[in-house]
Design a protein around this motif. Structure first.
Motif, PDB file in Angstrom:
ATOM      1  N   THR A   1       0.843  -1.198   0.000  1.00  0.00           N
ATOM      2  CA  THR A   1       0.000   0.000   0.000  1.00  0.00           C
ATOM      3  C   THR A   1       0.877   1.246   0.000  1.00  0.00           C
ATOM      4  O   THR A   1       1.993   1.237   0.521  1.00  0.00           O
ATOM      5  N   LYS A   2       0.363   2.334  -0.563  1.00  0.00           N
ATOM      6  CA  LYS A   2       1.190   3.520  -0.768  1.00  0.00           C
ATOM      7  C   LYS A   2       0.643   4.781  -0.113  1.00  0.00           C
ATOM      8  O   LYS A   2       1.380   5.745   0.070  1.00  0.00           O
ATOM      9  N   LEU A   3      -0.647   4.785   0.227  1.00  0.00           N
ATOM     10  CA  LEU A   3      -1.242   6.039   0.671  1.00  0.00           C
ATOM     11  C   LEU A   3      -2.412   5.776   1.608  1.00  0.00           C
ATOM     12  O   LEU A   3      -3.182   4.825   1.414  1.00  0.00           O
ATOM     13  N   LEU A   4      -2.534   6.610   2.636  1.00  0.00           N
ATOM     14  CA  LEU A   4      -3.703   6.579   3.506  1.00  0.00           C
ATOM     15  C   LEU A   4      -4.635   7.715   3.103  1.00  0.00           C
ATOM     16  O   LEU A   4      -4.222   8.872   3.056  1.00  0.00           O
ATOM     17  N   PRO A   5      -5.905   7.415   2.822  1.00  0.00           N
ATOM     18  CA  PRO A   5      -6.826   8.461   2.369  1.00  0.00           C
ATOM     19  C   PRO A   5      -7.352   9.311   3.525  1.00  0.00           C
ATOM     20  O   PRO A   5      -7.212   8.958   4.701  1.00  0.00           O
ATOM     21  N   LYS A   6      -7.975  10.424   3.195  1.00  0.00           N
ATOM     22  CA  LYS A   6      -8.558  11.302   4.205  1.00  0.00           C
ATOM     23  C   LYS A   6      -9.672  10.610   4.972  1.00  0.00           C
ATOM     24  O   LYS A   6      -9.950  10.948   6.133  1.00  0.00           O
ATOM     25  N   SER A   7     -10.306   9.641   4.322  1.00  0.00           N
ATOM     26  CA  SER A   7     -11.436   8.958   4.965  1.00  0.00           C
ATOM     27  C   SER A   7     -11.021   8.133   6.172  1.00  0.00           C
ATOM     28  O   SER A   7     -11.880   7.598   6.871  1.00  0.00           O
ATOM     29  N   ILE A   8      -9.717   8.053   6.443  1.00  0.00           N
ATOM     30  CA  ILE A   8      -9.274   7.314   7.626  1.00  0.00           C
ATOM     31  C   ILE A   8      -9.768   7.994   8.901  1.00  0.00           C
ATOM     32  O   ILE A   8      -9.772   7.396   9.981  1.00  0.00           O
ATOM     33  N   ARG A   9     -10.217   9.235   8.781  1.00  0.00           N
ATOM     34  CA  ARG A   9     -10.760   9.945   9.935  1.00  0.00           C
ATOM     35  C   ARG A   9     -11.985   9.228  10.513  1.00  0.00           C
ATOM     36  O   ARG A   9     -12.350   9.449  11.670  1.00  0.00           O
ATOM     37  N   LYS A  10     -12.620   8.355   9.696  1.00  0.00           N
ATOM     38  CA  LYS A  10     -13.826   7.657  10.158  1.00  0.00           C
ATOM     39  C   LYS A  10     -13.512   6.557  11.161  1.00  0.00           C
ATOM     40  O   LYS A  10     -14.407   6.081  11.863  1.00  0.00           O
ATOM     41  N   LEU A  11     -12.236   6.152  11.237  1.00  0.00           N
ATOM     42  CA  LEU A  11     -11.857   5.077  12.162  1.00  0.00           C
ATOM     43  C   LEU A  11     -11.631   5.656  13.554  1.00  0.00           C
ATOM     44  O   LEU A  11     -10.529   5.638  14.099  1.00  0.00           O
ATOM     45  N   GLU A  12     -12.698   6.148  14.155  1.00  0.00           N
ATOM     46  CA  GLU A  12     -12.595   6.875  15.419  1.00  0.00           C
ATOM     47  C   GLU A  12     -12.197   5.992  16.600  1.00  0.00           C
ATOM     48  O   GLU A  12     -11.799   6.505  17.646  1.00  0.00           O
ATOM     49  N   ASN A  13     -12.321   4.668  16.460  1.00  0.00           N
ATOM     50  CA  ASN A  13     -11.973   3.746  17.545  1.00  0.00           C
ATOM     51  C   ASN A  13     -10.572   3.167  17.407  1.00  0.00           C
ATOM     52  O   ASN A  13     -10.155   2.363  18.239  1.00  0.00           O
ATOM     53  N   LEU A  14      -9.854   3.574  16.363  1.00  0.00           N
ATOM     54  CA  LEU A  14      -8.546   2.980  16.087  1.00  0.00           C
ATOM     55  C   LEU A  14      -7.558   3.249  17.214  1.00  0.00           C
ATOM     56  O   LEU A  14      -7.408   4.380  17.676  1.00  0.00           O
ATOM     57  N   GLU A  15      -6.890   2.174  17.671  1.00  0.00           N
ATOM     58  CA  GLU A  15      -5.899   2.274  18.738  1.00  0.00           C
ATOM     59  C   GLU A  15      -4.485   2.011  18.235  1.00  0.00           C
ATOM     60  O   GLU A  15      -3.531   2.603  18.736  1.00  0.00           O
ATOM     61  N   THR A  16      -4.345   1.112  17.256  1.00  0.00           N
ATOM     62  CA  THR A  16      -3.020   0.774  16.715  1.00  0.00           C
ATOM     63  C   THR A  16      -3.031   0.884  15.201  1.00  0.00           C
ATOM     64  O   THR A  16      -3.869   0.279  14.530  1.00  0.00           O
ATOM     65  N   LEU A  17      -2.085   1.655  14.670  1.00  0.00           N
ATOM     66  CA  LEU A  17      -1.879   1.750  13.224  1.00  0.00           C
ATOM     67  C   LEU A  17      -0.437   1.364  12.936  1.00  0.00           C
ATOM     68  O   LEU A  17       0.496   2.014  13.403  1.00  0.00           O
TER      69      LEU A  17
END
Length: 486
Positions: A312-328
Motif C-alpha cells: 500500500t502507498k497512501l492513507l486516504p482522508k477517509s481514515i478519519r472515520k476510524l474513530e476507535n482505532l488504537e493501533t496503526l
C-alpha cells in the motif's frame, strides 16, 4: 537425560538462577527401587516454602522431551500442590497398569498430559492462548503483535495499577513459563521478541479453538471443520482460490477479527465490508489496491490495523472515520506521510511507521500540535520536520523513535530538545534518535534536567560523545550507541 532436561526447563520456567538441585534422594531402608520411589522433585521458591513433587511426575512423561518441558512448566506454576495431589494426578493421567512402561508412551497419553497442563491455566490466559491458532504452523510470532491484538480484542484489562500493555506482557510471559510458547529471538535486554508454538501444542490449541468456534482457520496445516454458525475470527493462512470459494459460503457478517497471510487474492469478495471487525491484520500481504484501503476506512469499529510490509502507498482522508482505532502499523510500506485527518483519531495509542533498515521516517501531520492526541503511548519510526516539532502535549508517550531529523534552524532543534526533556519528566521510558549530523546530540547533552525515568536509550549517527547525565539514569537497562564514520 530426562532429569537434566526437566531441571533446566523447571529453572527457566521458575525464572530463577538460584533454584536448588531439583532431585533429592531420600535416605531409606529397602532396595534401590524403593529408594528411587522416594526420589523427590524439589522447587525452591523461598526458604520457608519448598514444595516437593514425587519423581513419578517425571516418570509419567515417558522420556518425551515435549511432555517433559510442558510438565516442568506446569510444576513451576503449581507450587501450591501437595505430593499427594501430584500422585493422584499421575494415577488419573496414566493408569496404574501402564506406569512402568518406561518411555513407551502412546500419542494419546502424551496428548492427555499436554492437555491437562494446558487446561490448568487461568481462564484469561487460556483465552489468550486460543488466539495462537491464528498463526500458521511454525510461524514466528511477534510478542508485540500478539499482545496488541489481545488488547484490541478486549482480552486484557488494567489490573492493580498496571496498564493493559503491562498485563498483556504478563500473560505472554506466563505462556512462555508454561512452555506453551518457546522463545526464538530475544532483545538485547533479555525480553522475548518472537516465539513459536510446538506443532503438538498448536494442534491441541487449534482443536480447542475449533470446538469453541473461537477461530476459523482456512488453509491451515490441520483440518478445521467448517463452522455451523457465524464466524467470529477468521485466519486465512494459504493463498488458494478453492479455499477462498469455501470461505464465501461462510456466514462472515459477525467476523470481529480478520488475519490474512501471503496474498490478498485469497480474500472472499466484500471482506473489508464487515461492519464489526475490530482487528484487521494484513502484515506481509501482497496485491494491495487503493480500493482496499477505502473499504477498510468504512470499518468503523476497527481498533487494530496492520498494513506492515504490504504494498500500500497512501492513507486516504477517509481514515478519519476510524474513530476507535488504537493501533496503526504501516512499517516497511511506501506510506511516508500521515494525512491531517489522522489528528481526529483521539483514541490512537500506537503509531508505527518508517523503515528501520533504510532509516526512512514517517512524516507527521502539522495539525498534530493543534489536535491533542493525548492517548498516544508509542510514536515510532517518525521523521521530524519544521511543522511537527511541538510534541510536548503527548504526556502519555512511553516510546519515541525518530528515524530522521529534517530540521535546519537551530531554534527548531532547541525546541525539539526542550519537548523531549519535558516528556521525559512524565511517561517517556524509551527514546531512540537517529541523527546523521551531530547538532541535535549536542543539544541532548546540554539538557538541564536528566531523563531519570528512561529505561532504554539508543543514539545513532554522528554521536561524538555520550551525555554526562547518562551516569544518573538509575532505571536505564538498555543503552545502544551507534556511530557512523565522521
Amino acid at each position: 537425560m530426562p532429569e537434566e532436561l526437566f531441571k533446566q526447563a523447571f529453572k527457566e520456567s521458575n525464572g530463577r538462577e538460584d533454584v536448588k538441585d531439583l532431585f533429592e534422594v531420600v535416605e531409606s531402608q529397602g532396595n534401590s527401587e524403593e529408594t528411587s520411589g522416594k526420589l523427590m522433585l524439589q522447587e525452591s521458591i523461598t526458604p520457608q516454602a519448598e514444595p516437593k513433587v514425587p519423581v513419578e511426575v517425571l516418570k509419567m512423561c515417558g522420556g518425551l522431551p515435549l511432555v517433559i518441558l510442558t510438565m516442568a512448566g506446569h510444576v513451576a506454576c503449581s507450587s501450591h500442590k501437595s505430593p499427594e495431589e501430584w500422585i493422584g494426578l499421575c494415577k488419573t493421567l496414566i493408569p496404574e497398569s501402564k506406569k512402568d512402561r518406561g518411555s513407551d508412551l502412546t500419542q494419546e497419553e502424551a496428548g492427555r498430559i499436554v492437555s491437562h497442563c494446558y487446561n490448568d491455566m487461568p481462564p484469561e490466559i487460556k483465552t489468550c492462548s486460543l488466539y495462537l491458532s491464528i498463526f500458521p504452523k511454525g510461524h514466528q510470532i511477534s510478542r508485540k503483535r500478539l499482545t496488541r491484538q489481545w488488547i484490541a480484542e478486549g482480552f486484557v484489562n488494567e489490573k492493580q495499577g498496571l496498564s493493559m500493555e503491562d498485563v498483556a506482557e504478563t500473560y505472554f510471559n506466563h505462556l512462555i513459563r508454561r512452555k506453551i510458547m518457546c522463545p526464538v529471538q530475544h532483545s538485547s535486554n533479555g525480553r522475548v521478541k518472537t516465539c513459536v508454538v510446538h506443532d503438538m501444542i498448536l494442534e491441541h490449541i487449534v482443536s480447542k479453538a475449533s470446538e469453541e468456534n473461537f477461530i476459523t482457520v482456512v488453509g491451515g496445516h490441520w483440518l478445521m471443520h467448517q463452522p455451523s454458525s457465524k464466524v467470529r475470527r477468521l485466519s486465512l493462512q494459504v493463498c488458494d482460490s478453492k479455499r477462498a470459494k469455501d470461505t464465501e459460503k461462510m456466514n462472515l457478517s459477525h467476523v470481529r477479527s480478520l488475519t490474512a497471510f501471503e496474498n490478498l487474492n485469497q480474500l472472499p469478495s466484500g471482506s473489508f465490508k464487515f461492519g464489526i471487525v475490530q482487528v484487521l491484520d494484513l502484515e506481509g500481504c501482497k496485491g494491495f489496491k487503493q480500493q482496499h484501503i477505502k473499504e477498510i476506512c468504512d470499518m468503523l469499529l476497527l481498533k487494530y490495523l496492520s498494513l506492515r510490509r504490504t504494498d500500500t502507498k497512501l492513507l486516504p482522508k477517509s481514515i478519519r472515520k476510524l474513530e476507535n482505532l488504537e493501533t496503526l502499523d504501516v512499517r516497511e510500506t511506501d506510506i511516508i506521510e500521515l494525512p491531517m485527518a489522522m489528528c481526529n483519531l483521539e483514541w490512537l495509542v500506537n503509531i508505527l511507521g518508517g523503515n528501520k533498515k533504510t532509516h526512512t521516517g514517517l512524516k507527521l501531520p502539522e495539525d498534530l500540535v493543534k489536535k491533542k492526541m493525548t492517548a498516544l503511548r508509542i510514536l515510532s519510526g517518525i521523521e521530524i520536520t519544521e511543522g511537527s516539532v511541538e510534541i510536548h502535549h503527548l504526556i502519555e508517550l512511553r516510546k519515541l523513535t525518530i528515524y530522521k531529523l529534517n530540521l535546519i534552524e537551530d531554534e527548531k532543534l532547541k525546541e525539539l530538545s526542550s519537548c523531549i526533556e519535558y516528556l521525559c519528566g512524565y511517561s517517556l521510558h524509551t527514546l531512540i534518535i537517529d541523527d546523521i549530523s551531530s547538532r541535535f546530540h549536542k543539544l541532548l547533552c546540554e539538557m538541564s534536567s536528566p531523563p531519570k525515568f528512561l529505561s532504554a536509550l539508543k543514539l545513532s549517527g554522528k554521536v561524538i560523545r555520550l551525555p554526562d547525565w547518562i551516569a544518573q539514569l538509575d532505571a536505564l537497562n538498555k543503552l545502544t550507541h551507534s556511530v557512523i564514520a565522521l
